[in-house]
Enzyme design. Structure first.
Site, PDB file in Angstrom:
ATOM      1  N   GLY A  10      -2.953  -4.429   6.843  1.00  6.95           N
ATOM      2  CA  GLY A  10      -3.524  -4.957   5.595  1.00  6.95           C
ATOM      3  C   GLY A  10      -4.017  -6.376   5.803  1.00  6.95           C
ATOM      4  NE  ARG A  78      -2.743  -0.116   5.956  1.00  5.41           N
ATOM      5  CZ  ARG A  78      -1.943  -1.175   5.803  1.00  5.41           C
ATOM      6  NH1 ARG A  78      -1.119  -1.531   6.759  1.00  5.41           N
ATOM      7  NH2 ARG A  78      -1.954  -1.873   4.674  1.00  5.41           N
ATOM      8  CG  ASP A 109       6.202  -3.738   9.079  1.00  4.04           C
ATOM      9  OD1 ASP A 109       5.030  -3.787   8.653  1.00  4.04           O
ATOM     10  OD2 ASP A 109       7.049  -2.959   8.625  1.00  4.04           O
ATOM     11  CB  THR A 132       1.803  -9.145   6.103  1.00  6.59           C
ATOM     12  OG1 THR A 132       2.157  -8.369   4.952  1.00  6.59           O
ATOM     13  CG2 THR A 132       3.061  -9.838   6.618  1.00  6.59           C
ATOM     14  CG  ASP A 134       3.775  -6.694   2.100  1.00 11.99           C
ATOM     15  OD1 ASP A 134       3.126  -6.860   1.052  1.00 11.99           O
ATOM     16  OD2 ASP A 134       3.735  -5.648   2.763  1.00 11.99           O
ATOM     17  CG  ASP A 136       7.203  -7.304   5.102  1.00 13.38           C
ATOM     18  OD1 ASP A 136       6.483  -8.060   5.770  1.00 13.38           O
ATOM     19  OD2 ASP A 136       6.965  -6.086   4.958  1.00 13.38           O
ATOM     20  NE  ARG A 178       3.242   0.628   2.010  1.00 15.48           N
ATOM     21  CZ  ARG A 178       2.061   0.897   2.538  1.00 15.48           C
ATOM     22  NH1 ARG A 178       1.392   1.935   2.142  1.00 15.48           N
ATOM     23  NH2 ARG A 178       1.542   0.135   3.477  1.00 15.48           N
TER      24      ARG A 178
HETATM   25  O1  F6P Z   1       1.299  -4.647   3.800  1.00 11.82           O
HETATM   26  C1  F6P Z   1       0.400  -5.222   2.925  1.00 11.82           C
HETATM   27  C2  F6P Z   1       0.117  -4.308   1.760  1.00 11.82           C
HETATM   28  O2  F6P Z   1      -0.807  -4.965   0.922  1.00 11.82           O
HETATM   29  C3  F6P Z   1       1.323  -3.825   0.969  1.00 11.82           C
HETATM   30  O3  F6P Z   1       1.810  -4.781   0.052  1.00 11.82           O
HETATM   31  C4  F6P Z   1       0.767  -2.589   0.310  1.00 11.82           C
HETATM   32  O4  F6P Z   1       1.807  -1.703  -0.028  1.00 11.82           O
HETATM   33  C5  F6P Z   1      -0.114  -2.029   1.371  1.00 11.82           C
HETATM   34  O5  F6P Z   1      -0.504  -3.105   2.203  1.00 11.82           O
HETATM   35  C6  F6P Z   1      -1.346  -1.319   0.863  1.00 11.82           C
HETATM   36  O6  F6P Z   1      -2.055  -0.810   1.953  1.00 11.82           O
HETATM   37  P1  F6P Z   1      -3.518  -0.190   1.882  1.00 11.82           P
HETATM   38  O7  F6P Z   1      -4.478  -1.328   1.707  1.00 11.82           O
HETATM   39  O8  F6P Z   1      -3.690   0.492   3.175  1.00 11.82           O
HETATM   40  O9  F6P Z   1      -3.540   0.709   0.700  1.00 11.82           O
END
Ligand code: F6P
Length: 329
Positions: A10, A78, A109, A132, A134, A136, A178
């Site tokens: 992300g 990803r 991560d 990120t 997050d 985390d 998440r």
């Molecule tokens: O890891 C970053 C993040 O923004 C999370 O907070 C979220 O759950 C996820 O990515 C969403 O991913 P995507 O953009 O692939 O839907």
């Protein structure tokens, strides 16, 4: 050395500032910097950043004015293919063929899991930067992008409070996270939300409704509840249904902030952190280190082995949760 830099997973505001720092600090230390577009997927497709002159070595000017922009100019992805051992082996062969000595992945991560896997097939140095929203990861107080995401979420909740007050309503505002409640808790405190639901704590619907009734009696005319998307009780929509069924005393509405939190101008805090860590990653590569994420703990720049950045869940400080409760009265 020839050092590859890329963003993965992300995107997070501040990633551009981090790439800029690796390019400028790398060139200052006599290295060549190669930008890899679209993360691990771009690596597999040999999708390199090309300068206006058609070179794959980035120049000081390649990153002019990057620090203030959200998103990532190198793009991100990803990659499903890179999750396979065949993909990891192929990536290693590509790095060797392009004479890359070291890599700087900027991500979370998933990105660092990927770095550990890649190291099984490739013996170059890998030094990551935490990018990120997050927050985390273990080994850094803050990740690049977190400050901006919280700032965006707080600004949104402030606006929602205006209409909530006008109509004497309760809003359930869903923020990202998440597996982590960091964005939710910081947003709740910053925006003065009355309650917060996060994956790390069990959501007690009856207890929340009792508290809402008490708040109503005390004269509260609007309520803000911040819900992390990964709350074990469900996101904001599921929570609204459960609260209504349990006798919530306020009329409710749901707002899902979603990817709004991932974009926008990086805050000065994120630009500073990204610049420090991008620069530090170059220095750490120069020192011969590998298999680590760089981070900032207190005022110190440090290194954390990749597996330790994601092996255990990063807990939310209990005093922050208490603060939400205490200040909501
Ligand atoms: O890891 C970053 C993040 O923004 C999370 O907070 C979220 O759950 C996820 O990515 C969403 O991913 P995507 O953009 O692939 O839907």
């Amino acid at each position: 050395m020839r050092i590859g830099v890329f963003c993965s997973g992300g995107d997070a505001p501040g990633m551009n500032a981090c790439v800029r720092a690796t390019v400028r600090a790398g060139i200052a230390d006599g290295h060549q910097i190669v930008g890899i577009r679209r993360g691990y997927q771009g690596l597999l497709e040999e999708d390199f950043f090309v300068t206006r002159d058609g070179n794959t070595e980035m120049t000081l000017r390649s990153v002019s004015d990057w620090a203030r922009h959200g998103g990532t100019f190198l793009r991100s992805s990803r990659s499903e293919r890179f999750r396979t051992s065949a993909g990891q082996e192929q990536a290693a062969a590509i790095l060797t063929r392009h004479n890359i000595d070291a890599l700087i992945p900027i991500g979370g991560d998933g990105t660092f899991h990927g770095a550990v896997a890649l190291a099984q097939y490739w013996d170059g140095q890998i030094v990551g930067c935490p990018g990120t929203i997050d927050n985390d990861l273990q080994g850094t107080d803050f990740t690049i992008g977190f400050s901006t995401a919280v700032s965006t979420a707080v600004a949104a909740v402030d606006k929602i409070r205006d209409t909530a007050e006008s109509h004497e309503r309760m809003f359930l505002v869903e923020v990202m996270g998440r597996h982590s409640g960091y964005i939710a808790v910081h947003t709740a405190i910053g925006a003065g939300a009355e309650t917060v639901c996060i994956p790390e704590t069990e959501t007690d619907i009856e207890g929340i409704v009792d508290n809402l009734q008490a708040l109503r009696k005390r004269g509260k005319s609007s309520v803000m509840m911040v819900v992390a998307e990964g709350d074990e009780g469900g996101g904001a929509a599921a929570m609204e249904a459960r609260l209504r069924a349990a006798g919530c005393p306020f009329p409710t509405r749901v707002v899902i902030l979603g990817h709004l939190q991932r974009g926008g101008t990086p805050t000065p805090e994120d630009r500073l952190l990204a610049s420090q860590l991008g620069h530090w990653a170059i220095r750490v590569i120069g020192s011969g280190s590998t298999g680590v994420m760089v981070g900032r703990v207190g005022a110190d720049l440090c290194e954390q082995p990749f597996p330790e950045t994601f092996a255990s869940h990063r807990p939310i400080p209990g005093d922050l949760l208490e603060l939400v409760a205490t200040l909501s009265h």
